[in-house]
Write a protein that holds these residues in place. Structure first.
Motif, PDB file in Angstrom:
ATOM      1  N   THR A  15       0.829  -1.228   0.000  1.00 56.32           N
ATOM      2  CA  THR A  15       0.000   0.000   0.000  1.00 56.32           C
ATOM      3  C   THR A  15       0.855   1.267   0.000  1.00 56.32           C
ATOM      4  N   LEU A  18       1.278   2.590  -3.731  1.00 55.61           N
ATOM      5  CA  LEU A  18       0.142   2.786  -4.627  1.00 55.61           C
ATOM      6  C   LEU A  18       0.327   4.121  -5.361  1.00 55.61           C
ATOM      7  N   PRO A  19      -0.162   4.316  -6.579  1.00 57.12           N
ATOM      8  CA  PRO A  19      -0.971   3.368  -7.335  1.00 57.12           C
ATOM      9  C   PRO A  19      -0.183   2.320  -8.124  1.00 57.12           C
ATOM     10  N   THR A  21       1.228  -0.264  -7.362  1.00 54.35           N
ATOM     11  CA  THR A  21       1.007  -1.642  -6.920  1.00 54.35           C
ATOM     12  C   THR A  21      -0.463  -2.053  -6.954  1.00 54.35           C
ATOM     13  N   LYS A  22      -1.277  -1.240  -7.645  1.00 58.06           N
ATOM     14  CA  LYS A  22      -2.708  -1.591  -7.697  1.00 58.06           C
ATOM     15  C   LYS A  22      -2.901  -2.937  -8.390  1.00 58.06           C
ATOM     16  N   SER A  23      -2.211  -3.142  -9.503  1.00 60.81           N
ATOM     17  CA  SER A  23      -2.408  -4.410 -10.200  1.00 60.81           C
ATOM     18  C   SER A  23      -1.096  -5.127 -10.490  1.00 60.81           C
TER      19      SER A  23
END
Ligand code: UTP
Length: 301
Positions: A15, A18-19, A21-23
């Protein structure tokens, strides 16, 4: 017993990144030209750990693909006559014996280590955090894991890597309460997870490498949820220190945390400067950029 297994926990949500590591897994973010986790695997292999268990989770399939053969890509590189690249790509899959197991819920670092129990069995093993890179020391200093293995062999007990941290950073780490033994080793009297500066027993924080005897699994099983509702490895290490003894090794060189934005930027610079093919032009550019930066700074102040 010889140490030959590495466990790389890489199931966290990332976290703090992010972002990006969102997908995609934070362990797969590139540092210079390879995913961060490849440096960790290369370090394991250099230390003679050729059985590697990665703790993964949903959405981390690209990580498994990276350490697998890619026949279509290999075929293409072969056809183009790119033999060096072909060899490099092939080596990634052949460096070690890779195994994967999923952590179904992000119940914390301690829980991720416990998942390795069935694979590790009754052997000592090294936990290598998947988003912390430990560059080899320059000169003839032995690498960190080799140092830890030496202590394990002498003491027949677990060894954790620690580093001195600044007071402001103490509340972000597991901090040890050390005592020096008569033969010059550092032994844990205790350990506290994320203490307030005034409660910290020392300024030595545990950092991404742990050599455990298999007794750590039983200690984790007897550990209940701690700080943040997660199963904290620190609590299990404290138990192990009371029951079996745990030693610490103070690592002087850099440990690069690529799971945090600012540290990721620093890691990229540090590792690029260590690369034969990039360091010269990159250093030149950095120096020029630093000059303009300092001009901008003096204009502003
Ligand atoms: P971090 O403390 O960096 O946690 O975990 P995180 O969840 O990945 O990152 P943030 O805080 O949300 O940004 C240290 C290591 O332990 C793994 C992570 O993948 C990382 O390599 N981990 C953490 C697990 O495998 N499972 C967990 O439940 C938590």
């Amino acid at each position: 017993m010889a140490v030959r297994k590495a466990v790389i926990p890489a199931a966290g949500l990332g976290t703090r990144f992010l972002p990006a590591t969102k997908s995609q897994p934070k362990e797969m973010l590139p540092v210079v030209d390879r995913p961060g986790i490849q440096y960790v695997v290369e370090e394991a292999v250099r230390a003679g750990l050729d059985d590697i268990l990665v703790i993964t989770s949903r959405g981390k399939a690209t990580l498994e693909d990276h350490f697998d053969r890619s026949l279509a890509l290999e075929h293409h590189l072969e056809k183009m006559g790119k033999t060096e690249l072909l060899q490099e790509v092939r080596n990634i899959a052949e460096m070690a014996d890779f195994h994967y197991v999923r952590q179904k819920e992000p119940l914390g670092f301690g829980h991720a280590v416990l998942i390795a129990k069935a694979h590790v069995g009754d052997e000592p093993f090294v936990v290598m955090v998947g988003d912390e890179i430990v560059p080899d020391p320059r000169g003839d200093e032995p690498p960190l894991v080799d140092r830890m293995t030496e202590i394990y062999e002498k003491q027949d007990a677990s060894v954790i890597a620690v580093q001195e941290v600044a007071a402001a950073d103490i509340p972000s780490y597991g901090v040890i309460d050390p005592e020096e033994t008569s033969d010059g080793f550092l032994k844990l009297r205790g350990m506290v997870e994320k203490p307030a500066v005034e409660d910290a027993p020392s300024n030595l924080a545990s950092r991404g490498r742990y050599l455990f005897t298999p007794a750590i699994f039983d200690a984790i099983e007897r550990t209940s949820e701690g700080v943040g509702g997660e199963i904290q490895l620190t609590d299990a290490i404290r138990l192990l220190a009371e029951e079996e003894g745990v030693y610490a090794y103070v690592h002087e060189g850099p440990i690069l945390d690529v799971g945090k934005k600012l540290d990721y930027l620093k890691a990229t610079v540090e590792l690029a400067l260590r690369r034969d093919d990039l360091s010269e032009p990159f250093r030149e550019w950095l120096l020029q950029r630093a000059e303009t930066l300092s001009d901008e700074h003096s204009l502003r102040s």
